[in-house]
Scaffold this motif. Sequence first.
Motif, PDB file in Angstrom:
ATOM      1  N   VAL A 137      -8.398  27.737  70.799  1.00 41.64           N
ATOM      2  CA  VAL A 137      -9.171  28.620  69.926  1.00 41.64           C
ATOM      3  C   VAL A 137     -10.464  27.931  69.495  1.00 41.64           C
ATOM      4  O   VAL A 137     -10.464  26.739  69.170  1.00 41.64           O
ATOM      5  N   MET A 138     -11.564  28.691  69.470  1.00 43.26           N
ATOM      6  CA  MET A 138     -12.840  28.200  68.951  1.00 43.26           C
ATOM      7  C   MET A 138     -13.186  28.983  67.691  1.00 43.26           C
ATOM      8  O   MET A 138     -12.924  30.187  67.608  1.00 43.26           O
ATOM      9  N   ILE A 139     -13.777  28.274  66.712  1.00 38.63           N
ATOM     10  CA  ILE A 139     -14.189  28.881  65.448  1.00 38.63           C
ATOM     11  C   ILE A 139     -15.711  28.991  65.438  1.00 38.63           C
ATOM     12  O   ILE A 139     -16.417  28.036  65.767  1.00 38.63           O
ATOM     13  N   PHE A 140     -16.216  30.166  65.013  1.00 39.82           N
ATOM     14  CA  PHE A 140     -17.653  30.399  64.910  1.00 39.82           C
ATOM     15  C   PHE A 140     -17.998  30.799  63.472  1.00 39.82           C
ATOM     16  O   PHE A 140     -17.320  31.635  62.873  1.00 39.82           O
ATOM     17  N   VAL A 141     -19.076  30.206  62.933  1.00 41.46           N
ATOM     18  CA  VAL A 141     -19.467  30.475  61.546  1.00 41.46           C
ATOM     19  C   VAL A 141     -20.945  30.141  61.376  1.00 41.46           C
ATOM     20  O   VAL A 141     -21.509  29.359  62.149  1.00 41.46           O
ATOM     21  N   GLY A 142     -21.556  30.728  60.363  1.00 42.79           N
ATOM     22  CA  GLY A 142     -22.971  30.477  60.122  1.00 42.79           C
ATOM     23  C   GLY A 142     -23.266  29.049  59.717  1.00 42.79           C
ATOM     24  O   GLY A 142     -24.082  28.364  60.323  1.00 42.79           O
ATOM     25  N   ARG A 143     -22.586  28.594  58.676  1.00 40.10           N
ATOM     26  CA  ARG A 143     -22.793  27.241  58.160  1.00 40.10           C
ATOM     27  C   ARG A 143     -21.548  26.813  57.408  1.00 40.10           C
ATOM     28  O   ARG A 143     -20.807  27.653  56.914  1.00 40.10           O
ATOM     29  N   LEU A 144     -21.334  25.516  57.306  1.00 35.80           N
ATOM     30  CA  LEU A 144     -20.141  25.013  56.634  1.00 35.80           C
ATOM     31  C   LEU A 144     -20.418  24.481  55.237  1.00 35.80           C
ATOM     32  O   LEU A 144     -19.503  24.050  54.552  1.00 35.80           O
ATOM     33  N   GLU A 145     -21.678  24.517  54.796  1.00 39.62           N
ATOM     34  CA  GLU A 145     -21.984  24.054  53.445  1.00 39.62           C
ATOM     35  C   GLU A 145     -21.467  25.021  52.381  1.00 39.62           C
ATOM     36  O   GLU A 145     -21.229  24.637  51.245  1.00 39.62           O
TER      37      GLU A 145
END
Length: 200
Positions: free
Chosen positions: A71-79
């Motif tokens: 599985v791959m996770i996609f997100v805008g930013r982790l801050e």
Amino acid sequence: TKGTDGVAVSPIDPANQTDILNKVAEHCKLITADSDAPDSKRLVYIGVSNYKAGQMAAQLMKEALPKGGTVMIFVGRLEQDNARLRRQGFIDELIGRTPDPTRFDPPTAQPSGNGYTILGTLTDQSDRAKAKANVEDTLSKHPDISGMVGLFAYNPPAILEALKQSGKEGKVQVIGFDENDATLKGIQDGIVLGTVVQNP
């Protein structure tokens, strides 16, 4: 200077915004919504427990991939607090760890367990073209990937667009967050198992 009575904000970088948020809180009522700044002097956070929401997304992925997979996770930013917690809740639940909202796996980490392997976390800094390119790169590097999860509202539609163009629509399990129209249509079309949405 305008004499504002109250401010509501969804902080994008709470670690670096706490000082300014505290200054705001000295002059008016401050609340956070959707994403929190827990160390600030805000009166209250209004929103879902993002860690639990991540766990719910992982439960959907386990339903989609009952035999395990990559599985791959996609997100805008982790801050952002909501992104960090959604991601960690997802990882911990999927691979069978004891829940711990304070845990943080680096984006390049590949934790595994329960038959699942997280290939990594790709960020796009809210750039929609980059979001799609991240999916395309993942499909190129991991042609046999089992599942993808998009943690911001625009991530699942980017995933779906890239999958469709690559001919892999319906072959990779997709889990989303929020209620983008393209995500909801994906659920209706049977190519997205589900999405986790806050109840306003």
